[in-house]
Design a protein around this motif. Sequence first.
Motif, PDB file in Angstrom:
ATOM      1  N   HIS A  19       0.810  -1.219   0.000  1.00 55.97           N
ATOM      2  CA  HIS A  19       0.000   0.000   0.000  1.00 55.97           C
ATOM      3  C   HIS A  19       0.844   1.270   0.000  1.00 55.97           C
ATOM      4  O   HIS A  19       0.527   2.227  -0.697  1.00 55.97           O
ATOM      5  CB  HIS A  19      -0.936   0.008   1.211  1.00 55.97           C
ATOM      6  N   ASP A  20       1.919   1.270   0.807  1.00 55.33           N
ATOM      7  CA  ASP A  20       2.608   2.538   1.052  1.00 55.33           C
ATOM      8  C   ASP A  20       3.906   2.726   0.281  1.00 55.33           C
ATOM      9  O   ASP A  20       4.419   3.841   0.231  1.00 55.33           O
ATOM     10  CB  ASP A  20       2.926   2.673   2.555  1.00 55.33           C
ATOM     11  N   SER A  21       4.459   1.645  -0.294  1.00 54.07           N
ATOM     12  CA  SER A  21       5.795   1.812  -0.871  1.00 54.07           C
ATOM     13  C   SER A  21       5.779   2.790  -2.043  1.00 54.07           C
ATOM     14  O   SER A  21       6.777   3.455  -2.299  1.00 54.07           O
ATOM     15  CB  SER A  21       6.366   0.463  -1.306  1.00 54.07           C
ATOM     16  N   ALA A  22       4.657   2.905  -2.745  1.00 52.06           N
ATOM     17  CA  ALA A  22       4.601   3.849  -3.870  1.00 52.06           C
ATOM     18  C   ALA A  22       4.815   5.279  -3.387  1.00 52.06           C
ATOM     19  O   ALA A  22       5.521   6.056  -4.027  1.00 52.06           O
ATOM     20  CB  ALA A  22       3.271   3.720  -4.593  1.00 52.06           C
ATOM     21  N   GLU A  23       4.242   5.626  -2.220  1.00 55.23           N
ATOM     22  CA  GLU A  23       4.433   6.988  -1.709  1.00 55.23           C
ATOM     23  C   GLU A  23       5.768   7.126  -0.968  1.00 55.23           C
ATOM     24  O   GLU A  23       6.438   8.145  -1.072  1.00 55.23           O
ATOM     25  CB  GLU A  23       3.306   7.373  -0.745  1.00 55.23           C
ATOM     26  N   GLU A  24       6.129   6.087  -0.202  1.00 56.21           N
ATOM     27  CA  GLU A  24       7.323   6.221   0.634  1.00 56.21           C
ATOM     28  C   GLU A  24       8.602   6.137  -0.171  1.00 56.21           C
ATOM     29  O   GLU A  24       9.558   6.863   0.087  1.00 56.21           O
ATOM     30  CB  GLU A  24       7.327   5.134   1.717  1.00 56.21           C
ATOM     31  N   ILE A  25       8.648   5.217  -1.135  1.00 56.90           N
ATOM     32  CA  ILE A  25       9.874   5.017  -1.908  1.00 56.90           C
ATOM     33  C   ILE A  25       9.723   5.612  -3.310  1.00 56.90           C
ATOM     34  O   ILE A  25      10.680   6.120  -3.886  1.00 56.90           O
ATOM     35  CB  ILE A  25      10.239   3.523  -2.013  1.00 56.90           C
ATOM     36  N   GLY A  26       8.540   5.507  -3.876  1.00 55.15           N
ATOM     37  CA  GLY A  26       8.316   6.081  -5.195  1.00 55.15           C
ATOM     38  C   GLY A  26       8.771   5.212  -6.340  1.00 55.15           C
ATOM     39  O   GLY A  26       9.036   5.706  -7.421  1.00 55.15           O
ATOM     40  N   LEU A  27       8.923   3.902  -6.110  1.00 52.66           N
ATOM     41  CA  LEU A  27       9.343   3.019  -7.193  1.00 52.66           C
ATOM     42  C   LEU A  27       8.199   2.078  -7.549  1.00 52.66           C
ATOM     43  O   LEU A  27       7.525   1.580  -6.664  1.00 52.66           O
ATOM     44  CB  LEU A  27      10.543   2.175  -6.765  1.00 52.66           C
ATOM     45  N   PRO A  28       8.004   1.841  -8.849  1.00 53.41           N
ATOM     46  CA  PRO A  28       6.945   0.901  -9.224  1.00 53.41           C
ATOM     47  C   PRO A  28       7.282  -0.547  -8.900  1.00 53.41           C
ATOM     48  O   PRO A  28       6.372  -1.355  -8.730  1.00 53.41           O
ATOM     49  CB  PRO A  28       6.808   1.094 -10.746  1.00 53.41           C
ATOM     50  N   ASN A  29       8.584  -0.893  -8.824  1.00 47.95           N
ATOM     51  CA  ASN A  29       8.962  -2.272  -8.531  1.00 47.95           C
ATOM     52  C   ASN A  29       9.100  -2.451  -7.017  1.00 47.95           C
ATOM     53  O   ASN A  29      10.081  -2.015  -6.411  1.00 47.95           O
ATOM     54  CB  ASN A  29      10.276  -2.607  -9.231  1.00 47.95           C
ATOM     55  N   ILE A  30       8.104  -3.095  -6.415  1.00 45.80           N
ATOM     56  CA  ILE A  30       8.098  -3.224  -4.954  1.00 45.80           C
ATOM     57  C   ILE A  30       9.263  -4.093  -4.485  1.00 45.80           C
ATOM     58  O   ILE A  30       9.816  -3.866  -3.409  1.00 45.80           O
ATOM     59  CB  ILE A  30       6.753  -3.812  -4.484  1.00 45.80           C
ATOM     60  N   VAL A  31       9.651  -5.075  -5.331  1.00 47.51           N
ATOM     61  CA  VAL A  31      10.758  -5.945  -4.927  1.00 47.51           C
ATOM     62  C   VAL A  31      12.013  -5.118  -4.676  1.00 47.51           C
ATOM     63  O   VAL A  31      12.703  -5.295  -3.666  1.00 47.51           O
ATOM     64  CB  VAL A  31      11.006  -7.009  -6.015  1.00 47.51           C
ATOM     65  N   THR A  32      12.293  -4.171  -5.584  1.00 46.89           N
ATOM     66  CA  THR A  32      13.463  -3.316  -5.399  1.00 46.89           C
ATOM     67  C   THR A  32      13.319  -2.462  -4.151  1.00 46.89           C
ATOM     68  O   THR A  32      14.275  -2.294  -3.392  1.00 46.89           O
ATOM     69  CB  THR A  32      13.661  -2.424  -6.632  1.00 46.89           C
ATOM     70  N   SER A  33      12.110  -1.931  -3.920  1.00 46.15           N
ATOM     71  CA  SER A  33      11.897  -1.109  -2.728  1.00 46.15           C
ATOM     72  C   SER A  33      12.205  -1.895  -1.469  1.00 46.15           C
ATOM     73  O   SER A  33      12.895  -1.413  -0.570  1.00 46.15           O
ATOM     74  CB  SER A  33      10.448  -0.624  -2.667  1.00 46.15           C
ATOM     75  N   ASP A  62      18.978   5.051   5.870  1.00 46.89           N
ATOM     76  CA  ASP A  62      17.681   5.709   5.672  1.00 46.89           C
ATOM     77  C   ASP A  62      17.898   6.817   4.643  1.00 46.89           C
ATOM     78  O   ASP A  62      18.488   7.851   4.946  1.00 46.89           O
ATOM     79  CB  ASP A  62      17.193   6.291   7.006  1.00 46.89           C
ATOM     80  N   TYR A  63      17.425   6.570   3.397  1.00 44.36           N
ATOM     81  CA  TYR A  63      17.820   7.458   2.296  1.00 44.36           C
ATOM     82  C   TYR A  63      16.996   8.744   2.222  1.00 44.36           C
ATOM     83  O   TYR A  63      17.233   9.562   1.350  1.00 44.36           O
ATOM     84  CB  TYR A  63      17.706   6.752   0.951  1.00 44.36           C
ATOM     85  N   ASP A  64      16.015   8.890   3.098  1.00 41.42           N
ATOM     86  CA  ASP A  64      15.116  10.036   2.983  1.00 41.42           C
ATOM     87  C   ASP A  64      15.871  11.363   2.956  1.00 41.42           C
ATOM     88  O   ASP A  64      15.463  12.305   2.288  1.00 41.42           O
ATOM     89  CB  ASP A  64      14.144  10.055   4.179  1.00 41.42           C
ATOM     90  N   VAL A  65      16.991  11.433   3.690  1.00 43.33           N
ATOM     91  CA  VAL A  65      17.684  12.713   3.837  1.00 43.33           C
ATOM     92  C   VAL A  65      18.659  12.999   2.711  1.00 43.33           C
ATOM     93  O   VAL A  65      19.245  14.068   2.657  1.00 43.33           O
ATOM     94  CB  VAL A  65      18.452  12.755   5.179  1.00 43.33           C
ATOM     95  N   LEU A  66      18.836  12.036   1.775  1.00 46.07           N
ATOM     96  CA  LEU A  66      19.857  12.234   0.743  1.00 46.07           C
ATOM     97  C   LEU A  66      19.418  13.240  -0.320  1.00 46.07           C
ATOM     98  O   LEU A  66      20.245  13.825  -1.003  1.00 46.07           O
ATOM     99  CB  LEU A  66      20.206  10.901   0.082  1.00 46.07           C
ATOM    100  N   GLY A  67      18.112  13.409  -0.499  1.00 48.29           N
ATOM    101  CA  GLY A  67      17.643  14.351  -1.504  1.00 48.29           C
ATOM    102  C   GLY A  67      16.849  15.473  -0.851  1.00 48.29           C
ATOM    103  O   GLY A  67      16.743  15.546   0.378  1.00 48.29           O
ATOM    104  N   HIS A  68      16.313  16.363  -1.705  1.00 47.16           N
ATOM    105  CA  HIS A  68      15.512  17.456  -1.161  1.00 47.16           C
ATOM    106  C   HIS A  68      14.210  16.923  -0.574  1.00 47.16           C
ATOM    107  O   HIS A  68      13.724  17.397   0.438  1.00 47.16           O
ATOM    108  CB  HIS A  68      15.216  18.487  -2.251  1.00 47.16           C
ATOM    109  N   GLU A  69      13.625  15.928  -1.283  1.00 48.39           N
ATOM    110  CA  GLU A  69      12.423  15.302  -0.747  1.00 48.39           C
ATOM    111  C   GLU A  69      12.750  13.862  -0.389  1.00 48.39           C
ATOM    112  O   GLU A  69      13.758  13.320  -0.817  1.00 48.39           O
ATOM    113  CB  GLU A  69      11.307  15.307  -1.798  1.00 48.39           C
ATOM    114  N   ALA A  70      11.859  13.265   0.377  1.00 47.74           N
ATOM    115  CA  ALA A  70      12.093  11.896   0.820  1.00 47.74           C
ATOM    116  C   ALA A  70      12.179  10.940  -0.363  1.00 47.74           C
ATOM    117  O   ALA A  70      13.100  10.121  -0.457  1.00 47.74           O
ATOM    118  CB  ALA A  70      10.971  11.456   1.762  1.00 47.74           C
ATOM    119  N   VAL A  71      11.245  11.078  -1.314  1.00 53.11           N
ATOM    120  CA  VAL A  71      11.197  10.149  -2.446  1.00 53.11           C
ATOM    121  C   VAL A  71      12.449  10.289  -3.314  1.00 53.11           C
ATOM    122  O   VAL A  71      13.039   9.311  -3.767  1.00 53.11           O
ATOM    123  CB  VAL A  71       9.911  10.381  -3.270  1.00 53.11           C
TER     124      VAL A  71
END
Lengths: 185, 149
Positions: A114-128, B106-115
Amino acid sequence: MAITVLAIIRLHNLVAVVMLSGFYSLLAATLFVVLDAVDVAFTEAAVGAGISTILLLGTLALTTQHEKIRALPRFPLVLVAVTGIALIYGTADMPAFGDPDSPIHEHVAPRYIHDSAEEIGLPNIVTSVLASYRGYDTLGEVTVIFTAGIGILTLLGIRRWRSRKPATGQSQGNGTGDAPGGDAT
Amino acid sequence: MTESSVREGGVRSSNMVLRVVCKLLIPFIMLFALYVQFHGDYGPGGGFQAGVIFSAAIILYGLIFGVHNAMRVAPPKVVRVLIAAGVLLYAGTGVASLLLGANFLDYDVLGHEAVEGQHLGILLIEFGVGTTVAAVMTTIYFAFASRQR
């Protein structure tokens, strides 16, 4: 896959065994694709069917092609059979395949999906999961590979490395001439 | 099969078809490895697979043109440094996030935004993984092949 395994057990020509184990890996990769685990299938095909076959063939070239035929070892056979039966008995208690209510699907998996798309922003969940959520584990895996490389270098490489380096630096004739000299030791 | 793998140690194989096809294929194998490396965020793949594919290209070169020529392309000295460099890049990314005031890796701090930070962090550590895997696989192949007759 079962036929391949039986053939591996029956055969005594190790080159054929290596080929068959590569074939087995390829079949396993196909199975992973069928199960929608594309990343795992990719790894299995590249590592299991590709690199390990080459490395095993390299080992065979160093050792011998034929297995020494020994009498059937009784005790290990019984041990393996008992362990196998115990494991199969254990699977009876496991949740059904693909059951959405099984514990493994209720722990962290929903959050990843549910959340990896917003938290990580990658479409491949395995990589996330591999690179971010489970970053420590992946660091550990890389360290394992690093250790394997260092181990191989210490066990096999170092002396040859040094003796060959001047030869490779000079010319081709010296480079090939170096190989028999290395074999003598 | 074994004949060719035995022969690869010193004498170069004189099979012209293999050599030409190999020369044609190797750039594409390497390109595919880089694609798998940097497109792993969006499709299947990642550092492990990319590293193995990249080393497969070098090993293929070694099988056809001889280990000594492969060692001139990828000098064992450089490859040995790369083994450590990959792990260092991975751990270094963790230390960088540590220095920027977050948890280890925790990579959130590496860029301007978390993503954005996550993107950069994942790219870096995947590159580290790929480097180490490719270097170790090449080293293992060299170690085995250089002992052959």
